[in-house]
Motif scaffolding. Structure first.
Motif, mmCIF file in Angstrom:
data_model
loop_
_atom_site.group_PDB
_atom_site.id
_atom_site.type_symbol
_atom_site.label_atom_id
_atom_site.label_comp_id
_atom_site.label_asym_id
_atom_site.label_seq_id
_atom_site.Cartn_x
_atom_site.Cartn_y
_atom_site.Cartn_z
ATOM 1 N N VAL A 1 -20.860 -88.295 -60.945
ATOM 2 C CA VAL A 1 -19.612 -87.543 -60.987
ATOM 3 C C VAL A 1 -18.690 -88.049 -59.885
ATOM 4 C CG1 VAL A 1 -18.581 -85.252 -60.851
ATOM 5 C CG2 VAL A 1 -20.830 -85.524 -61.832
ATOM 6 N N ARG A 2 -17.429 -88.193 -60.227
ATOM 7 C CA ARG A 2 -16.416 -88.619 -59.265
ATOM 8 C C ARG A 2 -15.357 -87.527 -59.211
ATOM 9 N NH1 ARG A 2 -14.852 -93.366 -61.924
ATOM 10 N NH2 ARG A 2 -16.293 -94.456 -60.564
ATOM 11 N N ARG A 3 -14.725 -87.373 -58.061
ATOM 12 C CA ARG A 3 -13.610 -86.429 -57.946
ATOM 13 C C ARG A 3 -12.326 -87.225 -57.890
ATOM 14 N NH1 ARG A 3 -15.084 -81.517 -53.897
ATOM 15 N NH2 ARG A 3 -17.112 -81.078 -54.762
ATOM 16 N N GLN A 4 -11.341 -86.756 -58.614
ATOM 17 C CA GLN A 4 -10.028 -87.389 -58.524
ATOM 18 C C GLN A 4 -8.953 -86.344 -58.760
ATOM 19 O OE1 GLN A 4 -10.460 -90.413 -61.534
ATOM 20 N NE2 GLN A 4 -9.166 -89.315 -62.959
ATOM 21 N N VAL A 5 -7.741 -86.692 -58.378
ATOM 22 C CA VAL A 5 -6.616 -85.777 -58.545
ATOM 23 C C VAL A 5 -6.026 -86.011 -59.925
ATOM 24 C CG1 VAL A 5 -4.380 -85.086 -57.631
ATOM 25 C CG2 VAL A 5 -6.183 -85.832 -56.078
ATOM 26 N N GLY A 6 -5.894 -84.927 -60.690
ATOM 27 C CA GLY A 6 -5.367 -85.028 -62.049
ATOM 28 C C GLY A 6 -3.854 -85.054 -62.086
ATOM 29 N N GLU A 7 -3.314 -85.038 -63.303
ATOM 30 C CA GLU A 7 -1.862 -85.072 -63.482
ATOM 31 C C GLU A 7 -1.175 -83.851 -62.883
ATOM 32 O OE1 GLU A 7 -3.806 -85.304 -66.596
ATOM 33 O OE2 GLU A 7 -4.013 -87.426 -66.119
ATOM 34 N N ASN A 8 -1.854 -82.719 -62.907
ATOM 35 C CA ASN A 8 -1.254 -81.486 -62.390
ATOM 36 C C ASN A 8 -1.383 -81.369 -60.862
ATOM 37 O OD1 ASN A 8 -3.973 -81.061 -62.217
ATOM 38 N ND2 ASN A 8 -4.014 -79.226 -63.475
ATOM 39 N N GLY A 9 -1.981 -82.374 -60.205
ATOM 40 C CA GLY A 9 -2.095 -82.361 -58.756
ATOM 41 C C GLY A 9 -3.342 -81.670 -58.232
ATOM 42 N N LYS A 10 -4.207 -81.191 -59.123
ATOM 43 C CA LYS A 10 -5.434 -80.518 -58.700
ATOM 44 C C LYS A 10 -6.610 -81.479 -58.794
ATOM 45 C CE LYS A 10 -4.160 -75.823 -59.636
ATOM 46 N NZ LYS A 10 -4.685 -74.521 -59.901
ATOM 47 N N ARG A 11 -7.606 -81.245 -57.920
ATOM 48 C CA ARG A 11 -8.815 -82.063 -57.974
ATOM 49 C C ARG A 11 -9.628 -81.682 -59.202
ATOM 50 N NH1 ARG A 11 -11.872 -81.211 -52.481
ATOM 51 N NH2 ARG A 11 -11.584 -79.136 -53.291
ATOM 52 N N GLU A 12 -10.215 -82.666 -59.838
ATOM 53 C CA GLU A 12 -11.072 -82.403 -60.985
ATOM 54 C C GLU A 12 -12.260 -83.348 -60.952
ATOM 55 O OE1 GLU A 12 -8.209 -84.816 -64.079
ATOM 56 O OE2 GLU A 12 -8.083 -82.651 -63.993
ATOM 57 N N ARG A 13 -13.343 -82.903 -61.590
ATOM 58 C CA ARG A 13 -14.538 -83.735 -61.672
ATOM 59 C C ARG A 13 -14.453 -84.615 -62.906
ATOM 60 N NH1 ARG A 13 -19.570 -80.066 -61.705
ATOM 61 N NH2 ARG A 13 -18.389 -79.105 -63.365
ATOM 62 N N VAL A 14 -14.807 -85.891 -62.732
ATOM 63 C CA VAL A 14 -14.732 -86.860 -63.829
ATOM 64 C C VAL A 14 -16.100 -87.509 -63.970
ATOM 65 C CG1 VAL A 14 -13.643 -88.988 -64.626
ATOM 66 C CG2 VAL A 14 -12.300 -87.294 -63.390
ATOM 67 N N ALA A 15 -16.604 -87.600 -65.212
ATOM 68 C CA ALA A 15 -17.868 -88.276 -65.483
ATOM 69 C C ALA A 15 -17.650 -89.780 -65.367
ATOM 70 C CB ALA A 15 -18.364 -87.912 -66.875
ATOM 71 N N VAL A 16 -18.465 -90.456 -64.563
ATOM 72 C CA VAL A 16 -18.305 -91.883 -64.329
ATOM 73 C C VAL A 16 -18.593 -92.668 -65.607
ATOM 74 C CG1 VAL A 16 -19.213 -93.855 -63.045
ATOM 75 C CG2 VAL A 16 -18.803 -91.700 -61.888
ATOM 76 N N ARG A 17 -19.599 -92.244 -66.382
ATOM 77 C CA ARG A 17 -20.017 -92.976 -67.570
ATOM 78 C C ARG A 17 -18.933 -93.006 -68.642
ATOM 79 N NH1 ARG A 17 -25.649 -93.749 -70.148
ATOM 80 N NH2 ARG A 17 -26.307 -93.386 -68.020
ATOM 81 N N SER A 18 -18.288 -91.867 -68.899
ATOM 82 C CA SER A 18 -17.305 -91.820 -69.974
ATOM 83 C C SER A 18 -15.861 -91.818 -69.469
ATOM 84 C CB SER A 18 -17.520 -90.567 -70.839
ATOM 85 O OG SER A 18 -17.258 -89.401 -70.074
ATOM 86 N N GLY A 19 -15.645 -91.432 -68.220
ATOM 87 C CA GLY A 19 -14.299 -91.348 -67.678
ATOM 88 C C GLY A 19 -13.562 -90.095 -68.077
ATOM 89 N N LYS A 20 -14.259 -89.151 -68.733
ATOM 90 C CA LYS A 20 -13.614 -87.912 -69.176
ATOM 91 C C LYS A 20 -13.815 -86.806 -68.131
ATOM 92 C CE LYS A 20 -14.029 -88.994 -74.008
ATOM 93 N NZ LYS A 20 -14.644 -88.680 -75.274
ATOM 94 N N VAL A 21 -12.887 -85.863 -68.129
ATOM 95 C CA VAL A 21 -12.924 -84.745 -67.190
ATOM 96 C C VAL A 21 -14.054 -83.791 -67.591
ATOM 97 C CG1 VAL A 21 -11.634 -82.779 -66.304
ATOM 98 C CG2 VAL A 21 -10.479 -84.947 -66.724
ATOM 99 N N VAL A 22 -14.813 -83.333 -66.586
ATOM 100 C CA VAL A 22 -15.878 -82.355 -66.816
ATOM 101 C C VAL A 22 -15.245 -80.977 -66.714
ATOM 102 C CG1 VAL A 22 -18.081 -81.464 -65.997
ATOM 103 C CG2 VAL A 22 -17.592 -83.916 -65.846
ATOM 104 N N PRO A 23 -15.297 -80.158 -67.771
ATOM 105 C CA PRO A 23 -14.630 -78.860 -67.727
ATOM 106 C C PRO A 23 -15.340 -77.875 -66.795
ATOM 107 C CG PRO A 23 -15.856 -79.093 -69.767
ATOM 108 C CD PRO A 23 -15.954 -80.401 -69.039
ATOM 109 N N LYS A 24 -14.573 -76.930 -66.250
ATOM 110 C CA LYS A 24 -15.137 -75.860 -65.430
ATOM 111 C C LYS A 24 -15.775 -74.842 -66.348
ATOM 112 C CE LYS A 24 -11.916 -76.194 -61.615
ATOM 113 N NZ LYS A 24 -10.930 -75.497 -60.802
ATOM 114 N N HIS A 25 -16.749 -74.071 -65.802
ATOM 115 C CA HIS A 25 -17.428 -73.054 -66.612
ATOM 116 C C HIS A 25 -16.986 -71.685 -66.216
ATOM 117 C CE1 HIS A 25 -20.018 -76.107 -68.219
ATOM 118 N NE2 HIS A 25 -20.215 -76.549 -67.004
#
Length: 108
Positions: free
Chosen positions: A84-108
């Protein structure tokens, strides 16, 4: 120390130890100890003598914590374990991103 990249409610796979290859849902995260408690993994039995809170006593079964380095998040989009990688999204908030697929991991 950087924060854990695993949250309660995440689906994880154990990658080291006696429960290697098993999957489960994170019930609790202990960031100060760098450990996670996973549903159905690392079950222990404790013999309790009768008390006011537990008048019956007997054998109590519970999930013991596992070190966070021994688990990997399961990518919700592919079902594969991933870092898992953390990066800043388009809205300016930090989000978790799966390294394998590059997709955002949703919050629960």
């Amino acid at each position: 120390m950087a924060g854990l990249k695993i949250r309660s409610g995440d689906r994880v796979m154990v990658i080291r130890g006696n429960h290697k290859g098993q999957e489960g849902t994170v019930l609790r995260v202990e960031p100060d100890k760098n450990r996670v408690v996973i549903e159905g993994i690392n079950r222990r039995k404790r013999h309790m003598k009768p008390s006011q809170t537990n008048p019956e006593g007997g054998i109590v079964e519970f999930e013991a914590p596992v070190h966070a380095s021994n688990v990997m998040l399961i990518d919700p989009s592919s079902g594969e374990p991933t870092r898992v990688r953390r990066q800043v999204g388009e809205n300016g908030k930090r989000e978790r991103v799966a390294v394998r697929s590059g997709k955002v991991v949703p919050k629960h």
